[in-house]
Each structure stands twice: as C-alpha cells, then as structure tokens.
Design a protein around this motif. Structure first.
Motif, PDB file in Angstrom:
ATOM      1  N   GLU A   1      28.515  -3.618   6.282  1.00 40.74           N
ATOM      2  CA  GLU A   1      27.733  -2.539   5.695  1.00 40.74           C
ATOM      3  C   GLU A   1      26.239  -2.791   5.848  1.00 40.74           C
ATOM      4  N   ASP A   2      25.487  -1.701   5.858  1.00 42.73           N
ATOM      5  CA  ASP A   2      24.029  -1.783   5.892  1.00 42.73           C
ATOM      6  C   ASP A   2      23.433  -1.667   4.496  1.00 42.73           C
ATOM      7  N   ALA A   3      24.069  -0.890   3.630  1.00 41.12           N
ATOM      8  CA  ALA A   3      23.571  -0.660   2.266  1.00 41.12           C
ATOM      9  C   ALA A   3      22.155  -0.093   2.296  1.00 41.12           C
ATOM     10  N   THR A   4      21.965   0.934   3.122  1.00 43.06           N
ATOM     11  CA  THR A   4      20.648   1.554   3.264  1.00 43.06           C
ATOM     12  C   THR A   4      20.245   2.304   2.003  1.00 43.06           C
ATOM     13  N   ASP A   5      21.151   3.094   1.456  1.00 43.13           N
ATOM     14  CA  ASP A   5      20.827   3.882   0.264  1.00 43.13           C
ATOM     15  C   ASP A   5      20.562   2.982  -0.941  1.00 43.13           C
ATOM     16  N   THR A   6      21.350   1.931  -1.074  1.00 38.43           N
ATOM     17  CA  THR A   6      21.147   0.999  -2.190  1.00 38.43           C
ATOM     18  C   THR A   6      19.778   0.342  -2.091  1.00 38.43           C
ATOM     19  N   TYR A   7      19.399  -0.011  -0.868  1.00 36.01           N
ATOM     20  CA  TYR A   7      18.090  -0.640  -0.669  1.00 36.01           C
ATOM     21  C   TYR A   7      16.966   0.329  -1.019  1.00 36.01           C
ATOM     22  N   ALA A   8      17.078   1.562  -0.559  1.00 36.84           N
ATOM     23  CA  ALA A   8      16.041   2.556  -0.846  1.00 36.84           C
ATOM     24  C   ALA A   8      15.889   2.770  -2.347  1.00 36.84           C
ATOM     25  N   ALA A   9      17.001   2.809  -3.059  1.00 35.28           N
ATOM     26  CA  ALA A   9      16.941   3.007  -4.509  1.00 35.28           C
ATOM     27  C   ALA A   9      16.278   1.823  -5.203  1.00 35.28           C
ATOM     28  N   ALA A  10      16.562   0.616  -4.734  1.00 42.41           N
ATOM     29  CA  ALA A  10      15.992  -0.580  -5.358  1.00 42.41           C
ATOM     30  C   ALA A  10      14.489  -0.679  -5.141  1.00 42.41           C
ATOM     31  N   LEU A  11      14.003  -0.140  -4.015  1.00 41.19           N
ATOM     32  CA  LEU A  11      12.574  -0.227  -3.691  1.00 41.19           C
ATOM     33  C   LEU A  11      11.795   1.014  -4.106  1.00 41.19           C
ATOM     34  N   ALA A  12      12.468   2.021  -4.640  1.00 37.22           N
ATOM     35  CA  ALA A  12      11.820   3.309  -4.899  1.00 37.22           C
ATOM     36  C   ALA A  12      10.606   3.182  -5.807  1.00 37.22           C
ATOM     37  N   THR A  13      10.702   2.386  -6.858  1.00 36.06           N
ATOM     38  CA  THR A  13       9.594   2.258  -7.804  1.00 36.06           C
ATOM     39  C   THR A  13       8.385   1.590  -7.170  1.00 36.06           C
ATOM     40  N   TRP A  14       8.632   0.636  -6.305  1.00 37.20           N
ATOM     41  CA  TRP A  14       7.548  -0.166  -5.736  1.00 37.20           C
ATOM     42  C   TRP A  14       6.993   0.383  -4.432  1.00 37.20           C
ATOM     43  N   ARG A  15       7.740   1.230  -3.736  1.00 37.86           N
ATOM     44  CA  ARG A  15       7.302   1.646  -2.407  1.00 37.86           C
ATOM     45  C   ARG A  15       5.922   2.299  -2.398  1.00 37.86           C
ATOM     46  N   PRO A  16       5.587   3.189  -3.335  1.00 35.10           N
ATOM     47  CA  PRO A  16       4.233   3.764  -3.305  1.00 35.10           C
ATOM     48  C   PRO A  16       3.134   2.705  -3.388  1.00 35.10           C
ATOM     49  N   GLN A  17       3.351   1.662  -4.170  1.00 38.05           N
ATOM     50  CA  GLN A  17       2.344   0.610  -4.286  1.00 38.05           C
ATOM     51  C   GLN A  17       2.262  -0.215  -3.008  1.00 38.05           C
ATOM     52  N   PHE A  18       3.407  -0.472  -2.394  1.00 43.94           N
ATOM     53  CA  PHE A  18       3.402  -1.212  -1.133  1.00 43.94           C
ATOM     54  C   PHE A  18       2.737  -0.391  -0.028  1.00 43.94           C
ATOM     55  N   LEU A  19       2.922   0.926  -0.062  1.00 41.99           N
ATOM     56  CA  LEU A  19       2.267   1.789   0.915  1.00 41.99           C
ATOM     57  C   LEU A  19       0.751   1.769   0.735  1.00 41.99           C
ATOM     58  N   THR A  20       0.299   1.765  -0.514  1.00 49.45           N
ATOM     59  CA  THR A  20      -1.138   1.679  -0.782  1.00 49.45           C
ATOM     60  C   THR A  20      -1.721   0.391  -0.209  1.00 49.45           C
ATOM     61  N   ASP A  21      -1.009  -0.712  -0.385  1.00 56.33           N
ATOM     62  CA  ASP A  21      -1.465  -1.992   0.170  1.00 56.33           C
ATOM     63  C   ASP A  21      -1.516  -1.935   1.696  1.00 56.33           C
ATOM     64  N   GLN A  22      -0.528  -1.303   2.303  1.00 56.62           N
ATOM     65  CA  GLN A  22      -0.476  -1.201   3.757  1.00 56.62           C
ATOM     66  C   GLN A  22      -1.670  -0.420   4.301  1.00 56.62           C
ATOM     67  N   ILE A  23      -2.015   0.672   3.655  1.00 60.12           N
ATOM     68  CA  ILE A  23      -3.117   1.512   4.131  1.00 60.12           C
ATOM     69  C   ILE A  23      -4.438   0.749   4.096  1.00 60.12           C
ATOM     70  N   LYS A  24      -4.581  -0.162   3.158  1.00 61.53           N
ATOM     71  CA  LYS A  24      -5.817  -0.942   3.055  1.00 61.53           C
ATOM     72  C   LYS A  24      -6.006  -1.908   4.220  1.00 61.53           C
ATOM     73  N   LEU A  25      -4.983  -2.098   5.042  1.00 65.44           N
ATOM     74  CA  LEU A  25      -5.107  -2.992   6.192  1.00 65.44           C
ATOM     75  C   LEU A  25      -5.972  -2.389   7.298  1.00 65.44           C
ATOM     76  N   ASN A  26      -6.257  -1.093   7.202  1.00 65.01           N
ATOM     77  CA  ASN A  26      -7.060  -0.411   8.223  1.00 65.01           C
ATOM     78  C   ASN A  26      -6.408  -0.515   9.602  1.00 65.01           C
ATOM     79  N   ASP A  27      -5.110  -0.309   9.626  1.00 64.53           N
ATOM     80  CA  ASP A  27      -4.322  -0.338  10.862  1.00 64.53           C
ATOM     81  C   ASP A  27      -3.712   1.049  11.040  1.00 64.53           C
ATOM     82  N   PHE A  28      -4.487   1.971  11.611  1.00 61.69           N
ATOM     83  CA  PHE A  28      -4.037   3.359  11.669  1.00 61.69           C
ATOM     84  C   PHE A  28      -2.766   3.497  12.502  1.00 61.69           C
TER      85      PHE A  28
END
Length: 391
Positions: free
Chosen positions: A264-291
């Motif tokens: 199994e890949d458990a893609t949906d389970t992974y997405a659910a587990a990261l849902a709360t944190w993903r917006p914050q991780f995306l904010t950190d990624q954007i700060k890398l200035n790597d368009f």
C-alpha cells in the motif's frame, strides 16, 4: 523533464532482463539491537552525538506537535518493525529542505521539507528506512574510521614526500577518491536495505524510486527558474558523497520489478496527517526564494486538484517575485482560493497587496479592509489600515 526522459530510456533498456514480479520478500532477520561503543574513539563519537542531541532537544526548530511526531514514528515502525524502531529517537526539524539523517546514538532528524515533498506513507517509509539502514549497518562509525584512515595516510604521505623531495599529490588524490567512493557504496547499501525493509512491510517498495524521480525534476525546475544549466544525473562528481540520483532511481525500480512492488501507498492517510501542518510548511518553502522549484512542487501537490492552501501559496509565490504579470496572476490565485471557501484569511491580505501594487487601488483597499475585518488584531494591522485608508 530531462531526468524523466533519461530514466525512461534507461528502464526501457533494462526491462528485457527483469524477472516477473513476485510476492513480498521474507520477513527481516531478528534485530540484534543498537550497537554500543567499544573503543575510546567510539565512546568519544557517541559522547559528541549525545551532546548534539541535548542541544537538538532544546532547539526552537524542533516541531513538538505530539500527533505529528507519533505519526512519523508509526510510519518508521511500520517500515522497519517495532524492535528496530524502539532504538530510535525522532526529532522533526522545521527546515524546508529535502533531508533526513541519523546519528550513531540513535538520533533521527526528519526535516519538514521532506514531509512536504513525499506524497505517501510508503515514500516516507522508504526515506526513513534508508536512514535507519545507515544506523543498523553502523555506517556513521565506519565513515568516521575511513575518514581518519584517509587523513592519517595523507598526513604521512605529505611528511614522507617532503623528506624525499617528491610530489605525493597524485597518491593523495587517489586516497581522497577512494574515501568518497566508499561513502557512495554506503549509500547504495542503505538503499538496498531500505528496499528490504519496505518490501517486508505493508508498504509498496517501489515508492522509493518515485521520490528520487521527483527530486530530479524539482532540481531541474529550480535550475530553469534561475536560468542555470540542468544537472547531470547520470554522472558522479569526484567528491560526491552520494551516487547519481538517476542511478539510484533505476536501481530501485529494477529491484521493485524483480522482487515485486505490491503493498500500500497510504496516500490519503498521509495527506490527512499532514493537513494541519502543510500550510506552514508551504510558507517556509516560499521563503527559500526558489520560484521554479516551488512552482514545480506546488503543481505536484495539486495533482488531485488545487486546494485553497495550495492556491494561496501559489499567490504568495507569484506576489513575492513581483513582476507586473506575476501580480495579476497572484491576484487570480488569491481570488480562486477565496472562492473555494475555507481559505486562510491571509488570502485577503495577499490579494489586497497584489492589487495595490498592480495599480487597482480601490479593489486593493477593499480586500485589505475585508482582511482587517477578519483579523483586526493582526501584527501589521496599523500598516494595513494605513494602506486601506490611503487615497
């Protein structure tokens, strides 16, 4: 992408020699337990690792969320087994790069950039299993010994060469090359061991190759965005500590074809587990200035559709670059995020700032006013009120 085309060509050549898939591999042998230092040098290395862990434990970069930590540990335990997993202490570091590592004393570091990039439990298990493979095979200790041997040999050669008035540069170069080649062999061994872990677990072992394929493509996107040449994924630099990514990808795919890729890949389970944190991780990624790399990453995360958090992040990415056409695009992404509902109120803020910079002052002021209604006590409320009131 260049990497994907090269990978397809190499797999096509290798395909005729591969056997038909078979069932999962046999269970792993019993775990002998974490290695304990024996010599003075080993005890010194463990003491340094323990001190590093004490500092790591108190670091502000550590993500202490119990749910996220428990989830990452569960994936590791599912991959390598509870007996092996018990010897590991996991620290999740809020660092937006693709990386994980493990120290000789059982400390595992998992970077949030890795959590953002993998798409499933199977992919995360493959990466964590690779790092645990280094630990189980005591590669850190072996690398320490190899480095010390190489340093000692180089020092003695330099002294001998000076005494005999002859050059030892070529021999020193060979010693250095052998040392880095030894490190690459350790990486290959850890890849194979990680495959064995996942093949004996509930997860699909071929997921490891999927990770490396996207890593190459993201690197290509970064290079393109910075107007640089793409990397060569089929060649290894002399001082490289890891095998070429293309070699690793092809090897892992061949193993999956030969030994079976069920699980199994458990893609949906992974997405659910990261849902709360993903917006914050995306904010950190954007700060890398790597368009380029970030645009590629967002597109990969949006394979199943653009969600409000991904649209907001894309708006932030384009607004940060700030070309006139980028500001128009950013405003569109913010509006789409808001229209979908359940968007972060910051989307109104971003929309207002993008519109003001692109010359649509009235609409920009209205968007900022809407944001201040939602977040009247935000940190930059005074500045935003000034912008919203300006004529």
């Amino acid at each position: 992408m260049i990497a994907r085309a090269a990978l397809a060509a190499m797999l096509a050549l290798a395909a005729p020699a591969l056997a038909a898939p078979k069932a999962k591999l046999a269970a792993l042998p019993p775990y002998a337990g974490a290695y304990q230092p024996q010599t003075v040098d080993e005890r010194g290395q463990w003491a340094e690792a323990d001190e590093d862990e004490r500092q790591l434990r108190d670091s502000a970069a550590v993500v202490t969320d119990p749910a996220l930590n428990a989830y990452v540990r569960r994936v590791l335990c599912n991959a390598v087994g509870d007996d092996r997993c018990a010897s590991v202490r996991i620290y999740i570091l809020r660092v937006p790069v693709f990386n994980a590592s493990m120290s000789a004393n059982g400390t595992m570091r998992v970077y949030t950039g890795l959590l953002l990039r993998v798409r499933s439990e199977a992919e995360l298990a493959a990466v964590l299993g690779h790092e645990f493979g280094h630990f189980e095979e005591r590669h850190v200790l072996a690398g320490f010994r190899a480095a010390r041997t190489a340093t000692d040999l180089t020092t003695w050669l330099t002294l001998a060469g000076g005494y005999a008035a002859v050059s030892t540069a070529a021999t020193s170069h060979t010693i250095a090359g052998n040392f880095y080649a030894y490190g690459r062999d350790q990486e290959r061994a850890a890849d194979r061991l990680a495959f064995s872990y996942t093949a004996a677990s509930r997860y699909r072992p071929g997921a490891a190759a999927d990770v490396w394929t996207r890593v190459m493509d993201e690197n290509d996107a970064t290079s393109l965005g910075r107007h640089q040449r793409s990397q060569r994924y089929d060649k290894v630099a002399f001082f490289a500590s890891h095998p070429a990514p293309l070699e690793r990808t092809v090897t892992l795919r061949e193993l999956a074809r030969k030994d079976g890729d069920d699980g199994e890949d458990a893609t949906d389970t992974y997405a659910a587990a990261l849902a709360t944190w993903r917006p914050q991780f995306l904010t950190d990624q954007i700060k890398l200035n790597d368009f380029g790399g970030t645009e590629y990453l967002l597109a990969q995360l949006a394979k199943d559709g653009w969600t409000p958090d991904l649209l907001f992040a894309r708006g932030e990415l384009y607004r940060q670059r700030g070309n006139p056409r980028d500001l128009v695009s950013a405003a569109g992404f913010y509006r789409e995020a808001i229209a979908k509902g359940d968007a972060d109120p910051l989307a109104q803020r971003g929309l207002g700032l993008a519109l003001l910079r692109s010359g649509d002052a009235a609409a920009g002021r209205q968007a900022l006013t809407d944001y201040l209604t939602l977040r009247p006590d935000c940190e930059d409320a005074a500045m935003l009120r000034s912008l919203a009131a300006a004529q």
